[in-house]
Design a protein around this motif. Structure first.
Motif, PDB file in Angstrom:
ATOM      1  N   ASN A  25      29.802  38.969  51.295  1.00 39.98           N
ATOM      2  CA  ASN A  25      31.036  39.665  51.704  1.00 39.98           C
ATOM      3  C   ASN A  25      31.479  39.260  53.105  1.00 39.98           C
ATOM      4  OD1 ASN A  25      33.125  41.439  51.013  1.00 39.98           O
ATOM      5  ND2 ASN A  25      32.161  43.158  52.069  1.00 39.98           N
ATOM      6  N   GLY A  26      30.636  38.556  53.835  1.00 45.51           N
ATOM      7  CA  GLY A  26      31.040  38.004  55.131  1.00 45.51           C
ATOM      8  C   GLY A  26      31.393  39.035  56.183  1.00 45.51           C
ATOM      9  N   ARG A  27      30.713  40.164  56.153  1.00 45.59           N
ATOM     10  CA  ARG A  27      31.003  41.209  57.140  1.00 45.59           C
ATOM     11  C   ARG A  27      29.719  41.808  57.682  1.00 45.59           C
ATOM     12  NH1 ARG A  27      35.200  41.720  53.383  1.00 45.59           N
ATOM     13  NH2 ARG A  27      37.261  41.837  54.361  1.00 45.59           N
ATOM     14  N   ILE A  28      29.822  42.334  58.917  1.00 44.49           N
ATOM     15  CA  ILE A  28      28.721  43.137  59.450  1.00 44.49           C
ATOM     16  C   ILE A  28      29.100  44.598  59.234  1.00 44.49           C
ATOM     17  CG2 ILE A  28      28.042  41.410  61.126  1.00 44.49           C
ATOM     18  CD1 ILE A  28      29.770  44.552  62.296  1.00 44.49           C
ATOM     19  N   PRO A  29      28.184  45.566  59.256  1.00 45.32           N
ATOM     20  CA  PRO A  29      26.756  45.363  59.435  1.00 45.32           C
ATOM     21  C   PRO A  29      26.092  44.822  58.174  1.00 45.32           C
ATOM     22  CG  PRO A  29      27.170  47.668  58.994  1.00 45.32           C
ATOM     23  CD  PRO A  29      28.510  46.993  59.093  1.00 45.32           C
ATOM     24  N   ALA A  30      25.018  44.080  58.423  1.00 44.28           N
ATOM     25  CA  ALA A  30      24.195  43.577  57.337  1.00 44.28           C
ATOM     26  C   ALA A  30      22.776  43.541  57.863  1.00 44.28           C
ATOM     27  CB  ALA A  30      24.663  42.187  56.929  1.00 44.28           C
ATOM     28  N   VAL A  31      21.825  43.823  57.003  1.00 44.68           N
ATOM     29  CA  VAL A  31      20.433  43.815  57.467  1.00 44.68           C
ATOM     30  C   VAL A  31      19.560  42.949  56.574  1.00 44.68           C
ATOM     31  CG1 VAL A  31      20.477  46.120  58.559  1.00 44.68           C
ATOM     32  CG2 VAL A  31      19.786  45.911  56.167  1.00 44.68           C
ATOM     33  N   GLU A  32      18.504  42.441  57.195  1.00 38.05           N
ATOM     34  CA  GLU A  32      17.405  41.856  56.435  1.00 38.05           C
ATOM     35  C   GLU A  32      16.229  42.787  56.647  1.00 38.05           C
ATOM     36  OE1 GLU A  32      18.279  37.069  56.584  1.00 38.05           O
ATOM     37  OE2 GLU A  32      17.300  38.024  58.263  1.00 38.05           O
ATOM     38  N   LEU A  33      15.683  43.267  55.551  1.00 41.57           N
ATOM     39  CA  LEU A  33      14.555  44.192  55.652  1.00 41.57           C
ATOM     40  C   LEU A  33      13.292  43.427  56.063  1.00 41.57           C
ATOM     41  CD1 LEU A  33      15.322  46.300  52.440  1.00 41.57           C
ATOM     42  CD2 LEU A  33      16.045  46.716  54.798  1.00 41.57           C
ATOM     43  N   ASP A  34      12.219  44.173  56.308  1.00 41.29           N
ATOM     44  CA  ASP A  34      10.960  43.542  56.727  1.00 41.29           C
ATOM     45  C   ASP A  34      10.533  42.422  55.782  1.00 41.29           C
ATOM     46  OD1 ASP A  34      10.539  45.072  58.989  1.00 41.29           O
ATOM     47  OD2 ASP A  34       9.632  46.705  57.853  1.00 41.29           O
ATOM     48  N   ASP A  35      10.805  42.627  54.473  1.00 36.78           N
ATOM     49  CA  ASP A  35      10.384  41.608  53.498  1.00 36.78           C
ATOM     50  C   ASP A  35      11.471  40.558  53.255  1.00 36.78           C
ATOM     51  OD1 ASP A  35      12.279  43.028  52.122  1.00 36.78           O
ATOM     52  OD2 ASP A  35      10.922  43.788  50.561  1.00 36.78           O
ATOM     53  N   GLY A  36      12.533  40.594  54.062  1.00 37.47           N
ATOM     54  CA  GLY A  36      13.587  39.571  53.956  1.00 37.47           C
ATOM     55  C   GLY A  36      14.728  39.940  53.025  1.00 37.47           C
ATOM     56  N   PRO A  81      18.125  41.189  51.688  1.00 33.32           N
ATOM     57  CA  PRO A  81      19.387  41.440  52.385  1.00 33.32           C
ATOM     58  C   PRO A  81      20.101  42.677  51.844  1.00 33.32           C
ATOM     59  CG  PRO A  81      19.685  39.743  50.713  1.00 33.32           C
ATOM     60  CD  PRO A  81      18.264  40.214  50.588  1.00 33.32           C
ATOM     61  N   LEU A  82      20.770  43.401  52.732  1.00 32.00           N
ATOM     62  CA  LEU A  82      21.552  44.574  52.316  1.00 32.00           C
ATOM     63  C   LEU A  82      22.796  44.650  53.196  1.00 32.00           C
ATOM     64  CD1 LEU A  82      21.360  47.055  50.362  1.00 32.00           C
ATOM     65  CD2 LEU A  82      20.282  48.308  52.246  1.00 32.00           C
ATOM     66  N   PHE A  83      23.967  44.820  52.556  1.00 36.26           N
ATOM     67  CA  PHE A  83      25.182  45.006  53.353  1.00 36.26           C
ATOM     68  C   PHE A  83      25.902  46.267  52.892  1.00 36.26           C
ATOM     69  CE2 PHE A  83      28.352  43.472  50.239  1.00 36.26           C
ATOM     70  CZ  PHE A  83      27.617  42.625  49.422  1.00 36.26           C
ATOM     71  N   ALA A 105      25.618  52.060  52.542  1.00 39.92           N
ATOM     72  CA  ALA A 105      24.441  51.769  51.704  1.00 39.92           C
ATOM     73  C   ALA A 105      23.218  51.589  52.604  1.00 39.92           C
ATOM     74  CB  ALA A 105      24.681  50.510  50.882  1.00 39.92           C
ATOM     75  N   ILE A 106      23.433  50.942  53.739  1.00 41.90           N
ATOM     76  CA  ILE A 106      22.304  50.682  54.652  1.00 41.90           C
ATOM     77  C   ILE A 106      21.773  52.002  55.226  1.00 41.90           C
ATOM     78  CG2 ILE A 106      21.620  49.558  56.815  1.00 41.90           C
ATOM     79  CD1 ILE A 106      23.836  47.433  56.210  1.00 41.90           C
ATOM     80  N   ILE A 107      22.691  52.880  55.665  1.00 40.24           N
ATOM     81  CA  ILE A 107      22.171  54.141  56.245  1.00 40.24           C
ATOM     82  C   ILE A 107      21.554  55.022  55.154  1.00 40.24           C
ATOM     83  CG2 ILE A 107      23.521  54.102  58.393  1.00 40.24           C
ATOM     84  CD1 ILE A 107      25.434  56.173  57.190  1.00 40.24           C
ATOM     85  N   ALA A 108      22.087  54.942  53.928  1.00 42.28           N
ATOM     86  CA  ALA A 108      21.481  55.725  52.837  1.00 42.28           C
ATOM     87  C   ALA A 108      20.061  55.220  52.573  1.00 42.28           C
ATOM     88  CB  ALA A 108      22.328  55.624  51.573  1.00 42.28           C
ATOM     89  N   TYR A 109      19.868  53.915  52.642  1.00 39.17           N
ATOM     90  CA  TYR A 109      18.530  53.341  52.420  1.00 39.17           C
ATOM     91  C   TYR A 109      17.542  53.850  53.478  1.00 39.17           C
ATOM     92  CZ  TYR A 109      14.748  49.977  52.217  1.00 39.17           C
ATOM     93  OH  TYR A 109      13.496  49.411  52.143  1.00 39.17           O
ATOM     94  N   PHE A 110      17.945  53.745  54.743  1.00 45.28           N
ATOM     95  CA  PHE A 110      17.004  54.130  55.803  1.00 45.28           C
ATOM     96  C   PHE A 110      16.810  55.649  55.902  1.00 45.28           C
ATOM     97  CE2 PHE A 110      18.046  49.810  57.430  1.00 45.28           C
ATOM     98  CZ  PHE A 110      16.750  49.314  57.395  1.00 45.28           C
ATOM     99  N   ALA A 111      17.800  56.413  55.436  1.00 48.11           N
ATOM    100  CA  ALA A 111      17.695  57.873  55.546  1.00 48.11           C
ATOM    101  C   ALA A 111      16.779  58.482  54.487  1.00 48.11           C
ATOM    102  CB  ALA A 111      19.084  58.498  55.432  1.00 48.11           C
ATOM    103  N   GLU A 112      16.532  57.736  53.415  1.00 49.10           N
ATOM    104  CA  GLU A 112      15.715  58.257  52.304  1.00 49.10           C
ATOM    105  C   GLU A 112      14.372  58.780  52.837  1.00 49.10           C
ATOM    106  OE1 GLU A 112      15.889  59.596  48.946  1.00 49.10           O
ATOM    107  OE2 GLU A 112      17.384  58.006  49.106  1.00 49.10           O
ATOM    108  N   ASP A 113      13.967  59.950  52.349  1.00 47.88           N
ATOM    109  CA  ASP A 113      12.688  60.573  52.765  1.00 47.88           C
ATOM    110  C   ASP A 113      12.630  60.912  54.247  1.00 47.88           C
ATOM    111  OD1 ASP A 113      11.696  60.353  50.158  1.00 47.88           O
ATOM    112  OD2 ASP A 113      11.047  58.288  50.532  1.00 47.88           O
ATOM    113  N   THR A 114      13.784  61.144  54.851  1.00 51.21           N
ATOM    114  CA  THR A 114      13.835  61.607  56.245  1.00 51.21           C
ATOM    115  C   THR A 114      14.770  62.827  56.274  1.00 51.21           C
ATOM    116  OG1 THR A 114      15.826  60.522  57.121  1.00 51.21           O
ATOM    117  CG2 THR A 114      13.842  59.140  56.921  1.00 51.21           C
ATOM    118  N   PRO A 115      14.778  63.566  57.391  1.00 50.95           N
ATOM    119  CA  PRO A 115      15.677  64.737  57.474  1.00 50.95           C
ATOM    120  C   PRO A 115      17.160  64.361  57.452  1.00 50.95           C
ATOM    121  CG  PRO A 115      13.965  64.826  59.170  1.00 50.95           C
ATOM    122  CD  PRO A 115      13.877  63.471  58.548  1.00 50.95           C
ATOM    123  N   PHE A 116      17.473  63.077  57.545  1.00 49.28           N
ATOM    124  CA  PHE A 116      18.884  62.658  57.549  1.00 49.28           C
ATOM    125  C   PHE A 116      19.485  62.613  56.143  1.00 49.28           C
ATOM    126  CE2 PHE A 116      17.160  61.255  61.507  1.00 49.28           C
ATOM    127  CZ  PHE A 116      18.201  61.344  62.409  1.00 49.28           C
TER     128      PHE A 116
END
Ligand SMILES: N[C@@H](CCC(=O)N[C@@H](CS)C(=O)NCC(=O)O)C(=O)O
Length: 202
Positions: free
Chosen positions: A50-61, A63-65, A69-80
């Motif tokens: 999609n050629g846009r930021i934000p985009a992340v590479e997780l510890d295992d490489g 990719p997620l843009f 979606a990225i904040i939903a991924y990191f928020a899982e199993d946290t109070p967020f």
């Protein structure tokens, strides 16, 4: 180490920066200048089509843009992110609202104001269409927050982070928040959360 491809003034990038910082998750930030096409290189597009930021590479490489979606991924199993099924759907409701009814107007008007040198056909509809729709999104937020402290349930969540990102800098696009007292009080509540960082902090 998580790698975040980012652009400092981007509210979409800020959502991820703010959440990871508040979670205490270490990450490496890679600044790309979107006004110079740095997200449109063949190398970047191979990982993030999609050629846009934000985009992340997780510890295992992996990719997620898409910021939400990225904040939903990191928020899982946290109070967020709530555990309750209905509240999780409410979080998604506000994330989709932000992307369809809020960000395309409030963020895009800010971008056009901050980058007068960029030619963009949307300039013709800023005052006739984009700004009124931005205010319509603020009206929805004001109505919701008049009787509540947070967007979902009784606590700060990624729904607040997603909506905070461009609302707190809406003034940079010429939006006047004077008529939105509940929104302004909520902005202050977000700002007082622990490990808060401003959008300008890399
Ligand atoms: N829906 C996307 C929007 C991403 C987006 O529009 N990113 C902008 C910066 S805020 C960008 O990278 N623009 C560069 C380009 O389009 O070339 C998200 O939430 O992540």
């Amino acid at each position: 180490m998580i790698r975040l491809y980012d652009y400092l003034i981007s509210g979409n990038g800020y959502k991820v920066r703010l959440l990871l910082t508040q979670l205490g998750v270490p990450f490496e930030r890679i600044e790309l200048d979107i006004t110079k096409g740095e997200t449109r290189t063949p190398e970047f597009l191979r990982k993030f089509p999609n050629g846009r930021i934000p985009a992340v590479e997780l510890d295992d490489g992996k990719p997620l843009f898409e910021s939400n979606a990225i904040i939903a991924y990191f928020a899982e199993d946290t109070p967020f992110m709530p555990v309750d099924r209905f509240q999780r759907a409410q979080v998604l409701q506000w994330l989709f609202f932000e992307q369809y009814s809020h960000e395309p107007y409030i963020a895009s008007v800010r971008y056009l104001v901050m980058h007068p040198e960029v030619a963009d056909p949307r300039r013709a509809i800023v005052e006739t269409m984009m700004r009124p729709r931005g205010y319509a999104a603020l009206d929805v937020m004001e109505g919701h927050l008049r009787s509540r402290e947070w967007f979902v349930g009784e606590s700060y969540s990624i729904a607040d982070i997603a909506l905070y990102a461009y609302t707190h800098v809406a003034g940079e696009g010429g939006f006047d928040l004077a008529g939105y007292p509940a929104v302004r009080a909520w902005l202050e509540r977000v700002k007082s959360q622990s490990r808060y960082i401003p959008i300008t902090r890399s």
